[in-house]
Design an enzyme around this catalytic site. Structure first.
Site, PDB file in Angstrom:
ATOM      1  CG  ASP A 126       2.946  -4.509  -0.621  1.00 44.84           C
ATOM      2  OD1 ASP A 126       2.263  -5.514  -0.342  1.00 44.84           O
ATOM      3  OD2 ASP A 126       2.696  -3.379  -0.144  1.00 44.84           O
TER       4      ASP A 126
HETATM    5  C1  NOJ Z   1      -0.348  -4.965   0.678  1.00 45.82           C
HETATM    6  C2  NOJ Z   1       0.090  -4.003   1.717  1.00 45.82           C
HETATM    7  O1  NOJ Z   1       0.642  -2.858   1.110  1.00 45.82           O
HETATM    8  C3  NOJ Z   1       1.104  -4.544   2.708  1.00 45.82           C
HETATM    9  O2  NOJ Z   1       1.266  -3.638   3.740  1.00 45.82           O
HETATM   10  C4  NOJ Z   1       0.676  -5.881   3.212  1.00 45.82           C
HETATM   11  O3  NOJ Z   1       1.649  -6.370   4.109  1.00 45.82           O
HETATM   12  C5  NOJ Z   1       0.467  -6.820   2.048  1.00 45.82           C
HETATM   13  N1  NOJ Z   1      -0.560  -6.292   1.180  1.00 45.82           N
HETATM   14  C6  NOJ Z   1       0.090  -8.222   2.498  1.00 45.82           C
HETATM   15  O4  NOJ Z   1      -1.202  -8.252   2.954  1.00 45.82           O
END
Ligand code: NOJ
Length: 781
Positions: A306
């Site tokens: 993430d």
């Molecule tokens: C953080 C989030 O937790 C995740 O769900 C998302 O896909 C990513 N950012 C990318 O935007």
């Protein structure tokens, strides 16, 4: 006995249990150069792909390989705390494997051309994006999709999202989010399928199928990304990004199944979660990412972190940036989202022996394989066809599907004396801060959805009821009066304004409007940004003065219909006790206003059922239907002191899991078992007659729950193990049959073995998890 215990303890610490699933019992040794060939060999069953990737890998420098690990955020949307810099320069140097937040055929093509034409090996980029509940045509938020209990419809929403995303330059979507969540304070409960692992598994499968179809090389399918691996929904105190710590029994039985279901369904990629799990952050957790995910579950795609999750292992306390980079790669991470830790440190780490080139090759192969599976090496521009975008995006068929799916997502929570559907009222007092809102309709993860194309409820009522109904509008209250919160929400995609009138003046106006109307439809809840990422709330009642507004409206004596918009279970005790009708609509997407109006006027009879428990008050949280019994279960007897209970509130939820009303009513016969005793490898059938006993045609979700009454570990009081959504005309009845197979009776025991233990079982059938009828059966050896 003592000897046995000592032996067991020894076994435990030495990891000699047969099921070596626990962290610390790793059978995975770090890769070394001496075993390069066998370790680097692809696990794939596609020799052509293997040859292609082998040839490519052989040509790549170490720096180019590491470049493939780099995923940058650039383009039209900002979804994290930092945005990538020097993107063009990095692409030209072969230091980028993929980007996200860039879409439209022209923008994607431009960047892809740049990558292909300016790099030595012409390796195309991945184009990812958070397509979570639709891309341009937006569907209900995932929690709302889940309350449809309709897997075909859920799959279709993902398939349409894939059609649109792939026509819009994208080949990779960061969905499905399958985190089990039992704490409504956690804002991201909006993004998943609720609190139940078995149900979540069905949704996970449907979504992966919808996105990926059966051929990833087609230009209308995209690679899905399962997230957030793992246990992200169990953040302590419901505070986003917080620590997670749980027993392995709970993990295996209650949290991991949806992730596994998505892997079994062939999901192409997996995103790590931000949280630590029992002391080790997911992003550096070798047990999780290699032993469990790959070795145990057989996942053969690639793992992306993430947003900056590798860097975040520094404040987690796992080491320096270089050290946590090594940790992540060794754990099984293949791609670094935004953080550039791999880019900065891995080459040097190879020199210093922190990681091996073999480990780099293994990860690089996985990223290249994803590109190969998507057909990008054959045609890097297959997702950038302007004509297809023009004829695909937001086409009429998709808009209609969005309205249909929105109908199915809505849950009727209360309907005293059939207040709904509205019976041709001459005038409606349409009141509330959300009554005219368009932006909120499409929710928080609205991808490339255009909120200006979303239908507000006011517009929907006009569209559905036409000029027959006079609408008398008053805002009644601000969604919140907390200026700091408004500022925060508006800084991240909101467009809220605060009415400068006093709360009293707004309420008075609303009361006046209500008095001059036949019925009050009040649209209250949360603004879209109050749920989703980084949007935890400690107080889950209606924000601001909305409850005061409702109390004033109640005093007018007019029928009070509450239309709720929100992304989490709310604590609505007063509302339940005082409203005439309550309709939960979540954030229902592009067609929300039309779909809500259809339900209010009876063009669609609501059929949704909750997938999360609604508590009476936040202090009951976490509150979920499949809890354990305790040694002192509370009987409901007031003076029963030494029982598991609160002094100030009962243990009951406000609305239980599986709950939802219809404009009609259904009766259930006593369940009939085909037999009351089965052997371990046998199945039994349970039948029930369901009758539509009301005045409308309708749909009912018939639910099957099971309980393993005695086990080697304590088992939940009941667990959902089946459901059927049936349509019954008024007066009609249908026999519903469930097949209870041995698999449905299994659970992970204390050794984390999936077992069926003979003994007593109970089966429950009903229209929600509380109102059920039970029968007993036995499983014998
Ligand atoms: C953080 C989030 O937790 C995740 O769900 C998302 O896909 C990513 N950012 C990318 O935007």
């Amino acid at each position: 006995m003592r000897k046995v215990i000592i032996f067991l303890i020894l076994c435990w610490s030495l990891g000699c249990s047969q099921n070596v699933n626990r962290p610390g019992s790793s059978t995975v040794s770090p890769a070394t150069n001496s075993t390069v060939n066998s370790q680097e060999a692809s696990q794939s069953k596609d020799p052509q792909m293997d040859r292609f990737i082998n040839d490519l890998l052989a040509k790549m420098t170490l720096e180019e390989k590491i470049g493939q690990f780099n995923l940058l955020a650039v383009g039209f949307d900002v979804t994290g705390p930092v945005v990538s810099k020097n993107v063009d320069e990095n692409i030209r140097k072969g230091k980028v494997g993929g980007v996200f937040n860039t879409f439209t055929p022209s923008a994607a093509r431009k960047l892809q051309e740049f990558a292909v034409n300016n790099t030595r090996l012409k390796i195309p980029l991945l184009f990812g994006y958070d397509v979570v509940h639709g891309h341009r045509t937006i569907f209900p938020i995932p929690l709302g999709l889940s309350t449809s209990w309709d897997m075909a419809v859920i799959e279709k929403s993902a398939q349409i999202a894939a059609e649109e995303a792939s026509a819009d330059g994208l080949n990779w979507v960061f969905s499905p989010m399958v985190d089990i969540a039992r704490d409504p304070r956690w804002g991201r409960i909006a993004e998943g399928a609720g609190e139940d692992a078995w149900y979540g598994s069905q949704v996970a499968k449907a979504m992966v199928k919808g996105y990926q179809g059966n051929d990833l090389t087609k230009n209308n399918t995209v690679m899905a990304c399962l997230k957030h691996f793992a246990l992200y929904g169990a953040a302590e105190a419901g505070r986003d990004y917080n620590t997670t710590d749980m027993s392995f029994q709970r993990m295996y039985n209650e949290y991991l199944p949806p992730y596994k279901a998505a892997v079994d369904a062939g999901v192409g990629s997996v995103m790590t979660s931000f949280n630590e799990i029992n002391g080790i952050p997911a992003t550096g957790n070798k047990w999780l990412l290699t032993e469990l995910l790959r070795n145990n579950w057989g996942f053969n795609g690639f793992v992306v972190t993430d947003y900056t999750a590798i860097n975040e292992m520094v404040p987690h306390g796992m080491g320096t940036e270089a050290e946590v980079g090594n940790l992540a790669l060794k754990a099984g991470v293949d791609m670094d989202m935004v953080g550039e830790v791999f880019l900065k440190h891995l080459a040097n780490s190879v020199k210093e022996g922190g990681v091996t080139e073999t480990e780099i090759n293994i990860a690089c192969r996985r990223v290249l394989e994803a590109k190969y599976k998507l057909g990008l090496f054959q045609d890097p521009y297959r997702y950038t066809d302007e004509n297809r975008a023009a004829t695909t995006i937001m086409k009429q068929e998709f808009i209609e599907a969005s309205r249909d799916i929105a109908h199915k997502s809505m849950v009727l929570l209360k309907n005293k004396t059939n207040t709904l559907p509205l019976k041709q009222p001459g005038s409606i007092a349409l009141i509330g801060p959300l009554a005219k809102r368009q932006r909120d309709m499409i929710g928080n993860w609205s991808a490339a959805g255009d909120w200006e194309k979303a239908i507000s409820l006011e517009q929907g009522i006009r569209n559905v009821a036409g000029s027959k109904v006079k609408i008398n509008y008053a805002k009644g209250a601000n969604i919140t009066d907390d200026e700091q919160m408004i500022k925060r929400l508006n800084a991240h995609g909101g467009n809220l304004d605060i009415d400068s009138r006093s709360a009293e003046a707004m309420i008075q106006e609303a009361v006046k409007v209500a008095r001059s109307s036949d019925v009050i439809v009040t649209v209250v809840g949360e603004s879209q940004g109050m749920t989703g990422e980084a949007a935890s709330r400690a107080d889950i009642t209606l924000p601001g003065q909305q409850l005061e507004l409702l109390k004033a409206l109640k005093k007018t004596g007019k029928p009070l219909v509450i239309v709720l918009m929100n992304g989490r279970p709310l604590a609505l005790k007063w509302e339940e006790q005082n409203a005439d009708a309550i309709l939960e609509t979540w954030f229902a997407g592009t067609q929300a206003g039309n779909a809500i109006a259809d339900v209010l006027f009876g063009n669609y009879n609501p059929s949704g059922k909750l997938t999360t428990t609604f508590p009476q008050v936040v202090g009951q949280v976490p509150l979920f239907y499949n809890h354990k019994n305790t040694g002192r279960p509370f009987s409901g007897e007031l003076l029963d002191k030494y029982k598991s209970r609160y002094l100030d509130v009962t243990n009951e939820p406000l609305y239980p899991f599986g709950f939802g009303l219809s404009y009609t009513s259904f009766s259930y016969s006593k369940p009939q078992l085909s037999t009351t005793t089965i052997k371990m490898d046998e199945s039994l059938q349970v039948k029930v007659d369901v009758r539509n006993t009301g005045n409308y045609d309708g749909e009912e979700v018939v639910q099957l729950y099971l309980q393993d009454v005695v086990g080697s570990i304590t088992r939940p009081v009941k667990e959902l193990k089946g459901f059927q959504k049936i349509a019954l005309k008024k007066g009609e009845s249908q026999t519903v049959t469930f097949n209870i197979t041995p698999d449905l009776l299994k659970f992970y025991n204390n050794n984390l073995e999936l077992v069926l233990e003979p003994g007593d079982f109970r089966v429950f059938i009903g229209g929600n998890s509380r109102d059920v009828q039970a029968e007993n059966f036995k499983v014998i050896k």
